[in-house]
Design an enzyme around this catalytic site. Sequence first.
Site, short mmCIF file in Angstrom:
data_model
loop_
_atom_site.label_atom_id
_atom_site.label_comp_id
_atom_site.label_asym_id
_atom_site.label_seq_id
_atom_site.Cartn_x
_atom_site.Cartn_y
_atom_site.Cartn_z
N ASP A 1 0.94 -1.24 0.05
CA ASP A 1 0.06 -0.07 0.01
C ASP A 1 0.83 1.32 0.04
O ASP A 1 0.42 2.37 0.43
CB ASP A 1 -1.11 -0.02 1.14
CG ASP A 1 -0.21 -0.07 2.43
OD1 ASP A 1 0.95 -0.14 2.46
OD2 ASP A 1 -0.94 0.18 3.63
N HIS B 1 24.44 2.94 -19.08
CA HIS B 1 23.38 3.27 -17.98
C HIS B 1 23.62 2.40 -16.79
O HIS B 1 22.83 1.89 -16.25
CB HIS B 1 22.25 3.16 -18.74
CG HIS B 1 21.51 4.17 -19.58
ND1 HIS B 1 20.54 4.08 -20.46
CD2 HIS B 1 22.21 5.48 -19.68
CE1 HIS B 1 20.69 5.25 -21.35
NE2 HIS B 1 21.32 6.23 -20.67
N ASP C 1 27.29 10.59 -13.84
CA ASP C 1 26.34 11.24 -14.57
C ASP C 1 25.11 11.38 -13.69
O ASP C 1 24.38 10.53 -13.38
CB ASP C 1 25.94 10.28 -15.83
CG ASP C 1 25.00 11.13 -16.89
OD1 ASP C 1 24.08 11.82 -16.45
OD2 ASP C 1 24.80 10.40 -17.98
N ASP D 1 21.59 18.04 -15.83
CA ASP D 1 22.03 16.72 -16.54
C ASP D 1 23.66 16.83 -16.34
O ASP D 1 24.08 17.33 -17.70
CB ASP D 1 21.36 16.16 -17.68
CG ASP D 1 21.80 14.94 -18.27
OD1 ASP D 1 22.67 14.41 -17.76
OD2 ASP D 1 21.51 14.60 -19.39
N HIS E 1 27.13 6.63 -28.77
CA HIS E 1 25.84 7.34 -28.52
C HIS E 1 25.98 8.58 -29.11
O HIS E 1 27.01 8.77 -29.66
CB HIS E 1 25.66 7.59 -26.92
CG HIS E 1 26.71 8.12 -26.16
ND1 HIS E 1 26.83 9.53 -26.35
CD2 HIS E 1 27.50 7.74 -25.18
CE1 HIS E 1 27.70 9.73 -25.24
NE2 HIS E 1 28.27 8.74 -24.69
N HIS F 1 21.10 15.80 -26.61
CA HIS F 1 19.77 15.56 -26.42
C HIS F 1 19.15 16.99 -25.68
O HIS F 1 19.55 17.68 -25.34
CB HIS F 1 19.12 14.68 -25.84
CG HIS F 1 19.66 14.32 -24.17
ND1 HIS F 1 19.28 15.32 -23.10
CD2 HIS F 1 20.92 13.68 -23.50
CE1 HIS F 1 19.76 14.95 -22.27
NE2 HIS F 1 20.67 13.96 -22.29
N HIS G 1 15.54 13.79 -21.11
CA HIS G 1 15.56 13.63 -22.32
C HIS G 1 13.98 14.20 -23.21
O HIS G 1 13.19 13.60 -23.06
CB HIS G 1 15.70 12.14 -23.06
CG HIS G 1 16.85 11.48 -22.43
ND1 HIS G 1 17.01 10.21 -22.38
CD2 HIS G 1 18.04 11.86 -22.20
CE1 HIS G 1 18.17 9.66 -21.92
NE2 HIS G 1 18.89 10.82 -21.85
N GLU H 1 27.59 15.92 -24.60
CA GLU H 1 28.07 15.04 -23.98
C GLU H 1 29.02 13.92 -24.65
O GLU H 1 28.71 12.90 -24.85
CB GLU H 1 27.25 14.34 -22.94
CG GLU H 1 26.00 13.94 -23.85
CD GLU H 1 24.78 13.39 -22.72
OE1 GLU H 1 25.33 12.45 -22.08
OE2 GLU H 1 23.51 13.76 -22.85
N TYR I 1 34.90 5.01 -24.46
CA TYR I 1 34.61 4.19 -23.79
C TYR I 1 35.51 2.76 -24.17
O TYR I 1 35.19 2.50 -25.31
CB TYR I 1 33.12 3.46 -23.49
CG TYR I 1 32.04 4.76 -23.20
CD1 TYR I 1 31.96 5.01 -21.95
CD2 TYR I 1 31.67 5.45 -24.35
CE1 TYR I 1 31.30 6.40 -21.86
CE2 TYR I 1 30.94 6.65 -24.26
CZ TYR I 1 30.58 7.02 -22.78
OH TYR I 1 30.01 8.13 -22.77
N ARG J 1 33.27 10.60 -19.92
CA ARG J 1 32.39 11.26 -20.70
C ARG J 1 32.26 12.60 -19.82
O ARG J 1 32.34 12.77 -18.69
CB ARG J 1 30.82 10.64 -20.66
CG ARG J 1 29.92 11.52 -20.95
CD ARG J 1 28.55 10.79 -21.51
NE ARG J 1 27.80 10.51 -20.36
CZ ARG J 1 27.56 9.14 -19.91
NH1 ARG J 1 28.28 8.02 -20.40
NH2 ARG J 1 27.13 8.55 -18.77
N GLU K 1 29.80 15.96 -19.73
CA GLU K 1 28.43 16.44 -20.27
C GLU K 1 28.25 17.91 -19.51
O GLU K 1 28.36 18.00 -18.26
CB GLU K 1 27.49 15.64 -19.76
CG GLU K 1 26.13 16.11 -20.07
CD GLU K 1 25.18 14.94 -19.84
OE1 GLU K 1 25.24 14.29 -18.93
OE2 GLU K 1 24.04 15.00 -20.47
MN LIG Z 1 22.57 13.56 -20.88
#
Ligand SMILES: [Mn+2]
Length: 448
Positions: free
Chosen positions: A47, A252, A269, A280, A359, A363, A370, A394, A398, A415, A417
């Site tokens: 609940d 991710h 990230d 972001d 990637h 975005h 996104h 970004e 890798y 990365r 960004e």
């Molecule tokens: Mn991003």
Amino acid sequence: MQSDLMLPPAPIAPQVYQARRARLMQKLPSHSAALIPGACLVTRSRDSEYPFRQDSDFYYLTGIVEPDALLVLLPDGSDQGGQSVVFCLDRDPTMEAWTGRRLGAEGVMREHLIEQAFENAEREKQLNNLLGGREMLYFPLSNPEAQRLAEQAYRQAQAAQRRGHPTLQGWLDIAPLIHSMRLIKGEEELTLLRHAAAISARAHCRAMRVAAPGLHEYQLQADLEHEFVWQGGSGPAYSTIVGSGANACVLHYIENAAPLKAGELVLIDAGAEYALYAGDITRTFPVSGVFSTPQRALYSLVLEAQKNAVAAVRPGTTLNEIHQGVVEDLTKGLIALGLLEGELDECIKAESYRRFYLHSTSHWLGLDVHDVGTYRLDPDTPRPLEAGMVITVEPGLYIPNDDDIPDDYRGIGIRIEDDVVVTAEGHEVITSDVPKEMDDIEALMANK
Ligand SMILES: [Mn+2]
């Protein structure tokens, strides 16, 4: 700690939401109606429920954060666009004792400048009245609740038709109309996005100061998210990624369970959500505060590409062109480091860089991390950037743990960004409060 608190910006005034509804209704034919449901509570277990998050489109048009609401737009071809009607939770003293004050129909009209409001108990009866005679329905086609309401309206219309009333002819998706509005941010939205970005930047600085061998990834996550909420944010705008060592190569990665090891990099990230707007940011830094020579080599490559990409942001250019610039910079660098073989043009044409960078570079950013809006005007035409758009930049590299990769580079993920507003003159970086130059990162980590 009090001096650490940031000054919160003013919330968006109800008149701004009212003007958005008017603009949307001006795009709709006067014999139509629009149905835009808000979000419902979602069960987490037994609940207890997940924290409530309003539907972004509904919020953009109303500013209302209660669950189970419904916005009905009745365009009339006038300058004001038409009438807005909201259905909301019933006032209920017992329920309000458990879960807090509800706006009620009067509260909705008074505080949100809605022309007409009803409690949900009256929904079916009043919807029939409101939608009677409207020949076209607009709603988000992907929303099952809106679909259900539209089908109900259709059955009503068929019955009315037998009595000689005009009938419902069909329905269309309203999402593209709302999303093209959301793509261009107003000044009041930019203020909130700058604040979400500033909170996010502080949290990243904090994680850099705290990081040390022996801690775990989740402890950096805890520290970031502490800062998000401490500064008045609702929490992370998306699942926080803290990937140390080779975990940084999993795009991710959200397990955040591994121990931080000396000599490794850690990629974070993470962004705060403030007043439903998302920050972001990605930064990558050494766990023990000093970059090694191979880490420097790869990092400077990503940083150069990232800075060139940010510099290219201005009205008229496209995310496609910015991405192509990044691909060229990274591929050139990978060839120089011996990680790719061949001529630059060949490597780009054969997309061999995709082994290390799979990637895209950017975005949209807004109420959703996104954010909504199409990236192309048609399949062959990337959308040119316009002032008021907000994007991320970004690029990353890798390097897999494969036998043919020199030992020094294996398992490194980087990365960088930033969040960038497109302005009439060019661009504004709103995440520059957290360093990205290696020397600045090392200095910040040394002066904890
Ligand atoms: Mn991003």
